[in-house]
Scaffold this active site. Sequence first.
Site, PDB file in Angstrom:
ATOM      1  CG  HIS A  17      -1.953  -0.984   1.321  1.00 34.83           C
ATOM      2  ND1 HIS A  17      -2.121  -1.811   2.401  1.00 34.83           N
ATOM      3  CD2 HIS A  17      -2.935  -1.319   0.436  1.00 34.83           C
ATOM      4  CE1 HIS A  17      -3.161  -2.603   2.200  1.00 34.83           C
ATOM      5  NE2 HIS A  17      -3.668  -2.343   1.006  1.00 34.83           N
ATOM      6  CE  LYS A  41     -13.752  -8.273   3.852  1.00 34.92           C
ATOM      7  NZ  LYS A  41     -12.516  -7.837   3.189  1.00 34.92           N
ATOM      8  NE  ARG A  94      -2.196  -7.506  -4.626  1.00 34.06           N
ATOM      9  CZ  ARG A  94      -3.036  -7.934  -3.695  1.00 34.06           C
ATOM     10  NH1 ARG A  94      -2.632  -8.029  -2.467  1.00 34.06           N
ATOM     11  NH2 ARG A  94      -4.263  -8.281  -3.997  1.00 34.06           N
ATOM     12  CB  SER A 132      -4.321  -6.614   4.533  1.00 31.15           C
ATOM     13  OG  SER A 132      -3.987  -5.359   4.032  1.00 31.15           O
TER      14      SER A 132
HETATM   15  O1  PNS Z   1      -8.404  -3.133   0.092  1.00 31.88           O
HETATM   16  P1  PNS Z   1      -9.552  -3.780  -0.590  1.00 31.88           P
HETATM   17  O2  PNS Z   1     -10.320  -4.629   0.392  1.00 31.88           O
HETATM   18  O3  PNS Z   1      -9.140  -4.516  -1.826  1.00 31.88           O
HETATM   19  O4  PNS Z   1     -10.525  -2.607  -1.054  1.00 31.88           O
HETATM   20  C1  PNS Z   1     -11.719  -2.884  -1.714  1.00 31.88           C
HETATM   21  C2  PNS Z   1     -12.596  -1.631  -1.780  1.00 31.88           C
HETATM   22  C3  PNS Z   1     -12.773  -1.013  -0.404  1.00 31.88           C
HETATM   23  C4  PNS Z   1     -11.968  -0.612  -2.694  1.00 31.88           C
HETATM   24  C5  PNS Z   1     -13.979  -2.091  -2.351  1.00 31.88           C
HETATM   25  O5  PNS Z   1     -14.454  -3.178  -1.642  1.00 31.88           O
HETATM   26  C6  PNS Z   1     -15.001  -0.980  -2.329  1.00 31.88           C
HETATM   27  O6  PNS Z   1     -14.918  -0.042  -3.093  1.00 31.88           O
HETATM   28  N1  PNS Z   1     -15.964  -1.073  -1.384  1.00 31.88           N
HETATM   29  C7  PNS Z   1     -16.952  -0.054  -1.132  1.00 31.88           C
HETATM   30  C8  PNS Z   1     -18.327  -0.449  -1.652  1.00 31.88           C
HETATM   31  C9  PNS Z   1     -18.401  -0.213  -3.155  1.00 31.88           C
HETATM   32  O7  PNS Z   1     -18.237   0.890  -3.622  1.00 31.88           O
HETATM   33  N2  PNS Z   1     -18.672  -1.291  -3.869  1.00 31.88           N
HETATM   34  C10 PNS Z   1     -18.758  -1.253  -5.301  1.00 31.88           C
HETATM   35  C11 PNS Z   1     -17.382  -1.233  -5.939  1.00 31.88           C
HETATM   36  S1  PNS Z   1     -17.564  -1.331  -7.614  1.00 31.88           S
END
Ligand code: PNS
Length: 165
Positions: A17, A41, A94, A132
Amino acid sequence: MRRAIFPGSFDPLTNGHLDIIKRSLPLFDEIIIAVLNNPAKTPMFSVEERCHLIREILHSVKNGGCDLIVDSFSGLTAEFAKKSGATAIVRGIRAVSDYEYELRMALMNRRLEPSIETVFLMAAEEYSYVSSDLMKQVFLLGGRVEGLIPALVEDRMRKKLAKNK
Ligand code: PNS
Protein backbone atom coordinates in the site's frame (compact mmCIF):
# COMPACT_ATOMS: atom_id res chain seq x y z
CA MET A 1 -6.23 20.93 -7.85
CA ARG A 2 -5.81 17.23 -8.68
CA ARG A 3 -7.40 15.24 -5.87
CA ALA A 4 -7.55 11.45 -5.74
CA ILE A 5 -8.79 8.89 -3.28
CA PHE A 6 -6.96 5.65 -2.53
CA PRO A 7 -9.68 3.42 -1.10
CA GLY A 8 -9.16 0.13 0.69
CA SER A 9 -9.66 -1.91 3.81
CA PHE A 10 -6.07 -1.35 5.00
CA ASP A 11 -6.45 -4.00 7.71
CA PRO A 12 -3.57 -3.41 8.10
CA LEU A 13 -1.56 -1.12 5.80
CA THR A 14 1.24 -3.06 4.09
CA ASN A 15 4.43 -1.93 2.38
CA GLY A 16 2.59 -2.67 -0.87
CA HIS A 17 0.00 0.00 0.00
CA LEU A 18 2.79 2.37 0.99
CA ASP A 19 4.51 1.74 -2.34
CA ILE A 20 1.32 2.68 -4.22
CA ILE A 21 0.89 5.83 -2.11
CA LYS A 22 4.48 6.89 -2.86
CA ARG A 23 4.01 6.24 -6.58
CA SER A 24 0.84 8.39 -6.53
CA LEU A 25 2.51 11.40 -4.93
CA PRO A 26 3.87 13.04 -8.12
CA LEU A 27 0.53 12.55 -9.90
CA PHE A 28 -1.78 14.43 -7.54
CA ASP A 29 -1.93 17.52 -5.32
CA GLU A 30 -3.93 15.70 -2.69
CA ILE A 31 -4.57 12.04 -1.96
CA ILE A 32 -7.19 10.88 0.49
CA ILE A 33 -6.38 7.47 1.92
CA ALA A 34 -9.96 6.28 2.30
CA VAL A 35 -10.43 3.49 4.85
CA LEU A 36 -13.60 1.49 4.27
CA ASN A 37 -15.83 0.96 7.26
CA ASN A 38 -17.33 -2.40 6.40
CA PRO A 39 -19.71 -3.67 9.12
CA ALA A 40 -19.96 -7.03 7.31
CA LYS A 41 -16.34 -7.86 8.17
CA THR A 42 -14.61 -8.45 11.50
CA PRO A 43 -11.31 -6.63 11.10
CA MET A 44 -8.16 -7.00 13.17
CA PHE A 45 -8.04 -3.22 13.68
CA SER A 46 -11.02 -0.90 14.09
CA VAL A 47 -11.46 1.85 11.48
CA GLU A 48 -10.23 4.39 14.03
CA GLU A 49 -7.13 2.29 14.80
CA ARG A 50 -6.40 1.85 11.09
CA CYS A 51 -6.75 5.58 10.37
CA HIS A 52 -4.57 6.48 13.34
CA LEU A 53 -1.90 3.94 12.37
CA ILE A 54 -1.82 5.14 8.74
CA ARG A 55 -1.48 8.76 9.87
CA GLU A 56 1.44 7.81 12.12
CA ILE A 57 3.17 5.99 9.26
CA LEU A 58 2.56 8.74 6.72
CA HIS A 59 4.11 11.23 9.11
CA SER A 60 7.56 10.06 8.05
CA VAL A 61 6.82 9.88 4.32
CA LYS A 62 8.32 12.65 2.18
CA ASN A 63 5.17 13.82 0.42
CA GLY A 64 6.85 16.00 -2.22
CA GLY A 65 4.17 18.68 -1.90
CA CYS A 66 1.23 16.33 -2.22
CA ASP A 67 -1.16 16.52 0.74
CA LEU A 68 -1.90 13.15 2.29
CA ILE A 69 -5.19 12.93 4.16
CA VAL A 70 -6.56 9.89 5.97
CA ASP A 71 -10.32 9.52 6.21
CA SER A 72 -12.86 6.72 6.61
CA PHE A 73 -16.04 6.10 4.68
CA SER A 74 -19.05 3.80 4.53
CA GLY A 75 -21.04 2.89 1.45
CA LEU A 76 -19.98 3.37 -2.14
CA THR A 77 -16.43 4.32 -3.06
CA ALA A 78 -17.62 6.24 -6.13
CA GLU A 79 -20.00 8.28 -3.97
CA PHE A 80 -17.26 9.05 -1.44
CA ALA A 81 -14.91 10.09 -4.27
CA LYS A 82 -17.53 12.43 -5.74
CA LYS A 83 -18.42 13.89 -2.34
CA SER A 84 -14.71 14.50 -1.64
CA GLY A 85 -14.25 16.40 -4.90
CA ALA A 86 -11.81 13.78 -6.23
CA THR A 87 -11.41 13.15 -9.94
CA ALA A 88 -9.56 9.87 -9.61
CA ILE A 89 -9.59 6.61 -7.70
CA VAL A 90 -6.14 5.08 -7.26
CA ARG A 91 -5.81 1.31 -7.11
CA GLY A 92 -2.74 -0.89 -7.12
CA ILE A 93 -2.33 -3.93 -9.35
CA ARG A 94 0.05 -6.60 -8.10
CA ALA A 95 -0.41 -9.35 -10.63
CA VAL A 96 -2.67 -10.44 -13.49
CA SER A 97 -4.90 -12.11 -10.91
CA ASP A 98 -5.89 -8.66 -9.56
CA TYR A 99 -6.88 -7.42 -12.99
CA GLU A 100 -10.31 -9.00 -13.41
CA TYR A 101 -11.60 -7.89 -10.00
CA GLU A 102 -10.14 -4.41 -10.43
CA LEU A 103 -11.54 -4.06 -13.93
CA ARG A 104 -15.05 -4.93 -12.73
CA MET A 105 -14.78 -2.41 -9.89
CA ALA A 106 -13.39 0.30 -12.18
CA LEU A 107 -16.17 -0.20 -14.73
CA MET A 108 -18.87 -0.23 -12.04
CA ASN A 109 -17.42 2.88 -10.43
CA ARG A 110 -17.32 4.59 -13.83
CA ARG A 111 -20.97 3.69 -14.39
CA LEU A 112 -21.85 5.12 -10.98
CA GLU A 113 -19.75 8.27 -11.39
CA PRO A 114 -18.67 8.81 -15.03
CA SER A 115 -16.60 11.89 -14.13
CA ILE A 116 -14.22 9.85 -11.98
CA GLU A 117 -11.41 7.82 -13.53
CA THR A 118 -9.68 4.86 -11.91
CA VAL A 119 -5.92 5.12 -12.12
CA PHE A 120 -4.06 1.82 -11.82
CA LEU A 121 -0.50 1.75 -10.59
CA MET A 122 1.70 -1.33 -10.71
CA ALA A 123 3.05 -2.37 -7.33
CA ALA A 124 6.78 -2.95 -6.93
CA GLU A 125 7.75 -6.54 -7.78
CA GLU A 126 8.91 -7.26 -4.24
CA TYR A 127 5.37 -6.63 -2.96
CA SER A 128 3.55 -8.43 -5.76
CA TYR A 129 2.40 -11.20 -3.41
CA VAL A 130 1.77 -9.02 -0.36
CA SER A 131 -1.80 -8.62 0.89
CA SER A 132 -3.19 -7.61 4.27
CA ASP A 133 -4.88 -11.00 4.65
CA LEU A 134 -1.68 -12.95 3.91
CA MET A 135 0.32 -10.75 6.28
CA LYS A 136 -2.20 -11.32 9.10
CA GLN A 137 -2.27 -15.06 8.48
CA VAL A 138 1.52 -15.46 8.46
CA PHE A 139 1.97 -13.16 11.46
CA LEU A 140 -0.70 -14.96 13.52
CA LEU A 141 1.00 -18.29 12.76
CA GLY A 142 4.33 -16.94 13.94
CA GLY A 143 5.96 -16.38 10.54
CA ARG A 144 8.24 -13.47 9.61
CA VAL A 145 6.61 -10.49 7.89
CA GLU A 146 9.50 -8.07 8.39
CA GLY A 147 10.06 -5.84 5.36
CA LEU A 148 6.57 -6.53 4.05
CA ILE A 149 4.66 -4.33 6.50
CA PRO A 150 5.83 -1.17 8.27
CA ALA A 151 7.58 -1.89 11.59
CA LEU A 152 4.91 0.13 13.40
CA VAL A 153 2.18 -2.11 11.97
CA GLU A 154 4.04 -5.21 13.12
CA ASP A 155 4.41 -3.69 16.58
CA ARG A 156 0.65 -2.92 16.77
CA MET A 157 -0.18 -6.42 15.56
CA ARG A 158 2.01 -7.88 18.29
CA LYS A 159 0.29 -5.69 20.92
CA LYS A 160 -3.14 -6.63 19.56
CA LEU A 161 -2.24 -10.31 19.75
CA ALA A 162 -0.98 -9.98 23.35
CA LYS A 163 -4.16 -8.12 24.35
CA ASN A 164 -6.43 -10.74 22.84
CA LYS A 165 -4.65 -13.68 24.50
O1 PNS B 1 -8.40 -3.13 0.09
P1 PNS B 1 -9.55 -3.78 -0.59
O2 PNS B 1 -10.32 -4.63 0.39
O3 PNS B 1 -9.14 -4.52 -1.83
O4 PNS B 1 -10.53 -2.61 -1.05
C1 PNS B 1 -11.72 -2.88 -1.71
C2 PNS B 1 -12.60 -1.63 -1.78
C3 PNS B 1 -12.77 -1.01 -0.40
C4 PNS B 1 -11.97 -0.61 -2.69
C5 PNS B 1 -13.98 -2.09 -2.35
O5 PNS B 1 -14.45 -3.18 -1.64
C6 PNS B 1 -15.00 -0.98 -2.33
O6 PNS B 1 -14.92 -0.04 -3.09
N1 PNS B 1 -15.96 -1.07 -1.38
C7 PNS B 1 -16.95 -0.05 -1.13
C8 PNS B 1 -18.33 -0.45 -1.65
C9 PNS B 1 -18.40 -0.21 -3.15
O7 PNS B 1 -18.24 0.89 -3.62
N2 PNS B 1 -18.67 -1.29 -3.87
C10 PNS B 1 -18.76 -1.25 -5.30
C11 PNS B 1 -17.38 -1.23 -5.94
S1 PNS B 1 -17.56 -1.33 -7.61
